[in-house]
Write a protein that holds these residues in place. Structure first.
Motif, PDB file in Angstrom:
ATOM      1  N   SER A  42       5.259   1.646   2.279  1.00 30.42           N
ATOM      2  CA  SER A  42       5.135   2.677   1.245  1.00 30.42           C
ATOM      3  C   SER A  42       4.103   3.709   1.672  1.00 30.42           C
ATOM      4  N   THR A  72       8.551  -0.737   0.844  1.00 31.12           N
ATOM      5  CA  THR A  72       9.622  -0.037   0.140  1.00 31.12           C
ATOM      6  C   THR A  72      10.973  -0.424   0.716  1.00 31.12           C
ATOM      7  N   GLU A 128       9.726  -0.694  -4.906  1.00 32.98           N
ATOM      8  CA  GLU A 128       8.391  -0.829  -4.335  1.00 32.98           C
ATOM      9  C   GLU A 128       7.920  -2.260  -4.607  1.00 32.98           C
TER      10      GLU A 128
END
Length: 325
Positions: A42, A72, A128
């Motif tokens: 991420s 992610t 996420e």
């Protein structure tokens, strides 16, 4: 007639499409009939800042600390996907390439804990997933590479985790089992330190009449993990046919790591030697036959007394009239 979409709505759709495209291009992507999916770090996480996103996770901490980050998973396809996340330890292939251990993790992979191990990612969106890395007390300082692995539909995608445990670091290596043969030089490199090494090798070979090989240092396509041993080869197409050679390999890496390995080799054209040896043996055999032939009874006398006729005279003298009287 249906109303035309507004310019603002079109811009939003275009922005989402561009976001998905960039996210997919920057990470491992796997696709089937239902669309592509990808996994990546991420944005904005980790303990090391990055300018244009992160190709991998980099975390550093002391023994006993807990480090947090987020991975992610992007699903731009039309169907939902259910993925499973796990941690893995890193390993080396025989040739030194980065790989993952398939067994149960005992190092970095076992220190990773996910907020959710199984995640459903809706169509055209991304999930996420927070995770933490708990460095145990007593962990050895240095590099502990690993990976986060995402599985779905029989496919795996991984993101590297470069973990360093704070403390003294040592870059050290040894060069062992150097062997010189026609066509190649093989050798082992062993990482004796606690950091990942990307070594460089320099090759020199000296014959009886001077240098035969003087290869400048070059970077090896290797990421040698701490404690690992790999076997490498250097091509040598111009090896001599007949010579006595001393070979020296010098391997270096960042952090001051340096080691040498040596060997000696004798290059002999055994095919030619075997042919010459057969000729010599043939001449020797012919000579023995000729000598034996000259010693056989019944041969005509020559200018010199023959050993065979002398032996016959001595035999007659030992059984003559002198003994009968």
């Amino acid at each position: 007639m249906p109303p035309m979409p507004s310019l603002l709505s079109f811009a939003r759709v275009l922005a989402v499409a561009l976001l998905v495209t960039v996210a997919a291009a920057a990470a491992p992507v796997y696709a089937d009939d239902s669309g592509a999916w990808s996994v990546a770090p991420s944005a904005g996480g980790g303990t090391r800042p990055a300018k244009d996103g992160r190709p991998y996770f980099y975390v550093e901490g002391t023994p006993g600390s807990v480090l947090e980050d987020t991975v992610t998973v992007t699903n731009p396809g039309p169907k939902p996907r259910t993925v499973e996340l796990s941690g893995a330890d890193a390993d080396n292939t025989r040739g030194g390439a980065f790989s993952l251990e398939r067994g149960r993790p005992t190092d970095t992979g076992s220190w990773i804990t996910f907020a959710r191990r199984t995640v459903e990612v809706p169509p055209r969106t991304r999930a996420e997933v927070p995770f933490s890395v708990s460095i145990p007390e007593g962990a050895v300082p240095g590099d502990h590479p690993g990976a986060i692995v995402v599985r779905e539909g029989g496919r795996d995608a991984g993101v590297r985790v470069h973990l360093r445990v704070s403390g003294p670091t040592l870059s050290a290596l040894t060069v062992e089992r150097v062997r010189a043969e026609r066509g190649r030089i093989s050798y082992d490199v062993v990482n004796r330190g606690n950091t990942v090494l990307t070594p460089r090798v320099e090759v020199h070979a000296e014959g009886l009449f001077g240098p035969l090989l003087d290869r400048a240092p070059r970077k090896l396509p290797v990421e040698l993990l701490p404690g690992r041993r790999i076997t490498l080869t250097e091509p040598w197409t111009g090896a001599p046919a007949l010579d006595s050679v001393d070979v020296t390999l010098t391997v270096t890496a960042s952090g001051g790591a340096r080691a040498e390995g040596t060997t000696s080799a004798r290059f002999v054209p055994w095919g030619a030697v075997a042919g010459a040896g057969a000729g010599v043996l043939g001449l020797a055999a012919a000579g023995v036959w000729f000598v034996r032939r000259r010693g056989e009874p019944g041969d005509p006398p020559g200018d010199e007394p023959e050993q065979g006729s002398t032996e016959l005279e001595l035999a007659g003298a030992g059984t003559g009239r002198g003994e009968q009287l």
